[in-house]
Motif scaffolding. Structure first.
Motif, PDB file in Angstrom:
ATOM      1  N   GLU A  75       0.848  -1.113   0.422  1.00 18.47           N
ATOM      2  CA  GLU A  75      -0.068   0.054   0.269  1.00 18.47           C
ATOM      3  C   GLU A  75       0.758   1.080   0.007  1.00 18.47           C
ATOM      4  N   GLU A  76       0.563   1.935  -0.922  1.00 17.45           N
ATOM      5  CA  GLU A  76       1.494   3.389  -0.988  1.00 17.45           C
ATOM      6  C   GLU A  76       1.092   4.027   0.076  1.00 17.45           C
ATOM      7  N   ILE A  77       2.272   4.543   0.777  1.00 24.74           N
ATOM      8  CA  ILE A  77       1.999   5.484   2.008  1.00 24.74           C
ATOM      9  C   ILE A  77       2.294   6.960   1.618  1.00 24.74           C
ATOM     10  N   SER A  78       3.164   7.065   0.532  1.00 27.36           N
ATOM     11  CA  SER A  78       3.855   8.586   0.179  1.00 27.36           C
ATOM     12  C   SER A  78       2.673   9.361  -0.324  1.00 27.36           C
ATOM     13  N   SER A  79       1.736   8.923  -0.767  1.00 21.29           N
ATOM     14  CA  SER A  79       0.781   9.734  -1.381  1.00 21.29           C
ATOM     15  C   SER A  79      -0.192  10.083  -0.469  1.00 21.29           C
ATOM     16  N   LYS A  80      -0.439   9.444   0.800  1.00 18.46           N
ATOM     17  CA  LYS A  80      -1.520   9.732   1.941  1.00 18.46           C
ATOM     18  C   LYS A  80      -1.387  11.148   2.457  1.00 18.46           C
ATOM     19  N   SER A  81      -2.589  11.562   3.026  1.00 15.60           N
ATOM     20  CA  SER A  81      -2.682  13.005   3.450  1.00 15.60           C
ATOM     21  C   SER A  81      -2.150  12.854   4.925  1.00 15.60           C
TER      22      SER A  81
END
Length: 257
Positions: A75-81
């Motif tokens: 799960e990509e976390i670098s694009s999370k708010s």
């Protein structure tokens, strides 16, 4: 060597971090492709300014990359708010820093309990677990109601490890956890981290200390923002043999440490 069965807990794609200076950009991390494995004790070493702590901040979602992506179990976390990243860290990560960062207007016990209540709203359960963990790391009961400023630095760092561990995080991040401690206190903190790892937890530690690095099974060397080598030491044991020291020493000399 620790068996990770190719289960990747964190991976990066072309990870970059730069900071704008007056007349130019300072590139701290440069196109890093990296895999961190489940149940490994991964150690990141390198000279001061090489980007070790910055890499830890990127991998843990404490900071965002300038370019590239970070994934936690695909799960990509670098694009999370920012709010989503706060939830991610609370649910999956534990942190131990060189600057211990306990809350000094709370007691030792309350520092641990407060962290536990972020995940578990059952106050009685959290209180019981906090007391068990403090006892396990040899923080005497008479010190539980003291301010962190009233106990030794080594004791306070052990409390910080308990605070990081109370929610049983998927991965524990440690940034120079022994940097401000004497050798005896530092060894006790490293024993705790080794214990946590041996219970099946993933640990990622940044350090410049040779003896601390010996606790890892996988050593990564960061130079000028690039991972330029790695060394696999196998499982640490209390009676680690001379060959382990020789292997790490040889690797670090090869890296120019």
């Amino acid at each position: 060597m620790v068996s990770h069965d190719n289960n990747i807990i964190i991976r990066t794609e072309k990870l970059c971090k730069s900071f704008s200076m007056k007349n130019h950009s300072e590139h701290i991390l440069k196109n890093i492709d990296l895999e961190i494995y489940e149940r490994d004790f991964t150690v990141v070493m390198g000279a001061s300014g090489s980007g070790k702590s910055t890499l830890l901040y990127m991998l843990s979602g404490m900071d965002n990359p300038s370019l590239g992506r970070v994934f936690f179990r695909d799960e990509e976390i670098s694009s999370k708010s920012n709010n989503a990243l706060s939830d991610f860290r609370r649910n999956h990560c534990g942190f131990v820093f060189q600057q211990i960062n306990l809350i000094h207007n709370l007691t030792v016990l309350d520092n641990v309990v407060l962290s536990g209540l972020l995940r578990n709203k059952n106050n009685a359960e959290v209180m019981q677990k906090a007391k068990q963990l403090l006892s396990m790391v040899h923080i005497e009961e008479k010190n539980w109601d003291k301010s962190p400023a009233e106990i030794s630095g080594g004791e306070a760092q052990r409390v910080a490890v308990v605070r990081a561990e109370i929610n049983e995080p998927d991965i524990l991040f440690a940034d120079e956890p022994t940097g401000a401690l004497n050798s005896e206190s530092g060894c006790r903190v490293l024993d705790l981290l080794s214990n946590i790892h041996q219970q099946g937890r993933s640990v990622l530690m940044v350090t410049h200390d040779f003896n601390a690095a010996l606790r890892g099974n996988r050593i990564l060397y960061l130079k000028d923002g690039v991972i330029c080598g790695e060394c696999n030491l196998g499982q640490y044991t209390v009676d680690h043999d001379k060959e382990r020291n020789i292997q790490l020493d040889g690797f670090l000399k090869e890296m120019g440490w």
